[in-house]
Design a protein around this motif. Structure first.
Motif, PDB file in Angstrom:
ATOM      1  N   UNK A   1      -5.141   2.679 -10.989  1.00  0.00           N
ATOM      2  CA  UNK A   1      -6.202   3.740 -11.829  1.00  0.00           C
ATOM      3  C   UNK A   1      -7.134   3.378 -13.067  1.00  0.00           C
ATOM      4  N   UNK A   2      -6.150   3.060 -14.267  1.00  0.00           N
ATOM      5  CA  UNK A   2      -6.950   2.298 -15.326  1.00  0.00           C
ATOM      6  C   UNK A   2      -7.937   1.217 -14.758  1.00  0.00           C
ATOM      7  N   UNK A   3      -7.919   0.544 -14.175  1.00  0.00           N
ATOM      8  CA  UNK A   3      -9.105  -0.799 -13.267  1.00  0.00           C
ATOM      9  C   UNK A   3      -9.869  -0.049 -12.708  1.00  0.00           C
ATOM     10  N   UNK A   4      -9.788   1.504 -12.120  1.00  0.00           N
ATOM     11  CA  UNK A   4     -11.397   1.922 -12.050  1.00  0.00           C
ATOM     12  C   UNK A   4     -11.534   2.994 -12.612  1.00  0.00           C
ATOM     13  N   UNK A   5     -10.882   3.389 -13.865  1.00  0.00           N
ATOM     14  CA  UNK A   5     -11.835   3.993 -14.687  1.00  0.00           C
ATOM     15  C   UNK A   5     -12.140   2.747 -15.180  1.00  0.00           C
ATOM     16  N   UNK A   6     -12.063   1.413 -15.913  1.00  0.00           N
ATOM     17  CA  UNK A   6     -13.073   0.604 -16.499  1.00  0.00           C
ATOM     18  C   UNK A   6     -13.988   0.192 -15.423  1.00  0.00           C
TER      19      UNK A   6
ATOM     20  N   UNK B 250      -5.640  -0.396  -2.002  1.00  0.00           N
ATOM     21  CA  UNK B 250      -6.999  -0.302  -3.420  1.00  0.00           C
ATOM     22  C   UNK B 250      -7.126   1.586  -3.257  1.00  0.00           C
ATOM     23  N   UNK B 251      -6.521   2.142  -2.625  1.00  0.00           N
ATOM     24  CA  UNK B 251      -6.849   3.362  -2.380  1.00  0.00           C
ATOM     25  C   UNK B 251      -5.502   3.685  -2.371  1.00  0.00           C
ATOM     26  N   UNK B 252      -4.647   3.694  -2.210  1.00  0.00           N
ATOM     27  CA  UNK B 252      -3.593   4.304  -2.576  1.00  0.00           C
ATOM     28  C   UNK B 252      -2.254   3.402  -3.809  1.00  0.00           C
ATOM     29  N   UNK B 253      -2.657   2.378  -4.172  1.00  0.00           N
ATOM     30  CA  UNK B 253      -3.340   2.221  -6.289  1.00  0.00           C
ATOM     31  C   UNK B 253      -3.465   3.190  -6.239  1.00  0.00           C
ATOM     32  N   UNK B 254      -5.268   3.324  -6.292  1.00  0.00           N
ATOM     33  CA  UNK B 254      -5.797   4.265  -6.569  1.00  0.00           C
ATOM     34  C   UNK B 254      -5.469   5.108  -7.189  1.00  0.00           C
ATOM     35  N   UNK B 255      -4.708   5.889  -5.807  1.00  0.00           N
ATOM     36  CA  UNK B 255      -3.803   7.472  -5.759  1.00  0.00           C
ATOM     37  C   UNK B 255      -2.432   7.085  -6.584  1.00  0.00           C
TER      38      UNK B 255
ATOM     39  N   UNK C 138       6.046  -0.197   3.442  1.00  0.00           N
ATOM     40  CA  UNK C 138       6.047   0.629   5.268  1.00  0.00           C
ATOM     41  C   UNK C 138       4.925   1.320   4.978  1.00  0.00           C
ATOM     42  N   UNK C 139       4.569   2.362   4.106  1.00  0.00           N
ATOM     43  CA  UNK C 139       3.137   3.301   3.948  1.00  0.00           C
ATOM     44  C   UNK C 139       2.347   2.303   3.490  1.00  0.00           C
ATOM     45  N   UNK C 140       2.444   1.082   3.007  1.00  0.00           N
ATOM     46  CA  UNK C 140       0.769   0.837   2.552  1.00  0.00           C
ATOM     47  C   UNK C 140       0.623  -0.327   4.017  1.00  0.00           C
ATOM     48  N   UNK C 141       1.767  -0.323   4.395  1.00  0.00           N
ATOM     49  CA  UNK C 141       1.493  -1.467   5.786  1.00  0.00           C
ATOM     50  C   UNK C 141       0.488  -0.393   6.771  1.00  0.00           C
ATOM     51  N   UNK C 142       1.004   1.007   6.725  1.00  0.00           N
ATOM     52  CA  UNK C 142       0.821   2.109   7.755  1.00  0.00           C
ATOM     53  C   UNK C 142      -0.167   2.447   7.608  1.00  0.00           C
ATOM     54  N   UNK C 143      -1.176   2.649   6.603  1.00  0.00           N
ATOM     55  CA  UNK C 143      -1.927   2.732   5.775  1.00  0.00           C
ATOM     56  C   UNK C 143      -2.715   1.693   6.645  1.00  0.00           C
ATOM     57  N   UNK C 144      -2.301   0.473   6.198  1.00  0.00           N
ATOM     58  CA  UNK C 144      -3.337  -0.666   6.838  1.00  0.00           C
ATOM     59  C   UNK C 144      -3.636  -0.805   7.399  1.00  0.00           C
ATOM     60  N   UNK C 145      -3.108  -0.711   8.433  1.00  0.00           N
ATOM     61  CA  UNK C 145      -3.240  -0.792  10.338  1.00  0.00           C
ATOM     62  C   UNK C 145      -3.936   0.454  10.559  1.00  0.00           C
ATOM     63  N   UNK C 146      -4.093   1.615  10.363  1.00  0.00           N
ATOM     64  CA  UNK C 146      -4.326   2.677  10.667  1.00  0.00           C
ATOM     65  C   UNK C 146      -6.377   2.352  10.531  1.00  0.00           C
ATOM     66  N   UNK C 147      -5.811   1.897   9.490  1.00  0.00           N
ATOM     67  CA  UNK C 147      -7.603   1.511   8.580  1.00  0.00           C
ATOM     68  C   UNK C 147      -8.356   0.175   9.876  1.00  0.00           C
ATOM     69  N   UNK C 148      -7.453  -0.867  10.280  1.00  0.00           N
ATOM     70  CA  UNK C 148      -7.817  -1.716  11.183  1.00  0.00           C
ATOM     71  C   UNK C 148      -8.147  -0.988  12.428  1.00  0.00           C
ATOM     72  N   UNK C 149      -7.021  -0.050  12.923  1.00  0.00           N
ATOM     73  CA  UNK C 149      -7.795   0.684  14.286  1.00  0.00           C
ATOM     74  C   UNK C 149      -8.282   1.686  14.240  1.00  0.00           C
ATOM     75  N   UNK C 150      -9.207   2.079  13.232  1.00  0.00           N
ATOM     76  CA  UNK C 150     -10.168   2.534  12.945  1.00  0.00           C
ATOM     77  C   UNK C 150     -11.867   2.093  13.194  1.00  0.00           C
TER      78      UNK C 150
END
Length: 350
Positions: free
Chosen positions: A71-76, A218-223, A187-199
């Motif tokens: 979030x701090x990097x995103x704000x910057x 990036x979206x998960x760390x931003x959250x 595992x949450x990060x991996x599942x998210x990445x694979x979902x993005x790949x499939x989409x």
């Protein structure tokens, strides 16, 4: 594992280990790449390494590149977005301009010269080259390798021994093993990445194994979800997987003028770095940021190498990470698609 795959993997791992002992840049990528070239091209041996394994490595590396996007990097980034956009466009314009000049002297084709000059990462540009008509993986990989090696050697030398007023030793934080309690989060990060790949596959988006891991992470760390640090052996293994495929894709037999390409590309990269010195100095006079921070932030190098240089040179670390990450996302999401579209629409004389 296929016998031919096992042989090339063992050789690649040995190459990475040797490059590491010699303290060469990106040892676990360039070492396997060099061994693959020697084995296939120079010795004429048969080698097999499927793209599926390369894609596995890209997912790990994409996760690493997206994990600093807190979030701090995103704000910057949000606060300095106009300046980041301007400096990124200047850098890309310099790289594409020198790439155009290089094509005049090498006759490698403007498509190869442009993709080979974009400062978007060694492995990423090699993958993108595969999806761009009119380009050669051998030429682009050669150009990107020369660029990365030149930047990794030159920028830290200039920053630490020419610009920085105070230098302290630093080392990137690595771990030999992971806390098992972090596995569910990973595992949450991996599942998210694979979902993005499939989409992305369903939407017929290109470069999915480059873009999806970065964006998903990036979206998960931003959250607010903290990305676990991967063990060093896992990171090295991913680089080996990518480096092998890159080395096997290089075919010097089809590059009669590979020496000329390398030398001219070396000079064009040095030209970009020298021009960036001037741009970053002017930038430091206008905005409240040090010369060394501006230079490292704009340098067309790998994020991990530039981050280490920033720590050693006592530069503003969050600023460097923000600029480098913004440049990576801008190149992957804007610059590369636009360049490919222009090439495919034949708006350039290729």
């Amino acid at each position: 594992m296929h016998k031919q795959s096992l042989v090339i993997f063992v050789l690649a791992a040995a190459g990475g280990f040797l490059f590491s002992l010699l303290h060469l840049p990106l040892p676990w990528t360039l070492g396997p790449l060099a061994m693959a070239i020697i084995w296939k091209t120079l010795l004429g041996k048969v080698a097999y390494w499927p793209k599926k394994r390369r894609n596995m490595g890209l997912i790990v590396l994409g996760y690493m590149m997206g994990s600093p996007f807190t979030l701090s990097v995103a704000q910057q980034i949000a606060q300095q977005l106009p300046i980041m956009l301007l400096t990124t466009v200047i850098l890309i314009a310099l790289c594409l301009g020198t790439g155009y000049l290089a094509e005049r002297y090498t006759s490698i084709g403007l498509a190869n010269s442009l993709i080979g000059s974009i400062p978007g990462g060694l492995s990423q540009m090699s993958v993108i080259c595969e999806e761009t008509k009119g380009t050669s993986v051998s030429v682009v990989t050669l150009m990107q390798t020369v660029r990365v090696v030149t930047v990794v050697f030159t920028v830290p030398l200039l920053a630490l021994h020419g610009i920085a007023t105070h230098v302290t030793p630093a080392a990137m934080s690595t771990v030999s093993h992971m806390d098992l309690s972090q596995l569910p989060i990973l595992a949450i990060f991996l599942a998210t990445i694979l979902a993005f790949v499939k989409l992305a596959k369903r939407l017929h988006i290109s470069n999915i194994y480059v873009i999806c891991p970065v964006l998903g992470t990036a979206l998960l760390t931003l959250s607010g979800l903290h990305a676990p640090v991967l063990p060093a052996p896992v990171i090295s293994l991913a680089q080996i997987f990518v480096g092998i495929r890159m080395g096997l894709d290089v075919d010097f037999g089809s590059l009669a003028n590979w020496k000329k390409i390398s030398v001219i590309n070396l000079f064009t990269v040095l030209m970009v770095i020298l021009l960036l010195l001037g741009v970053s100095y002017i930038f430091s006079l206008i905005y409240p940021v040090s010369f060394v921070t501006a230079f490292i932030s704009m340098a067309p190098g790998g994020m991990s190498e530039m981050a280490l240089t920033a720590i050693s040179a006592n530069a503003d670390f969050p600023t460097v990470v923000a600029y480098q990450l913004f440049r990576l996302l801008f190149i992957l999401l804007v610059c590369v698609p636009v360049t490919k579209w222009l090439i495919q629409k034949k708006l350039y004389r290729i």
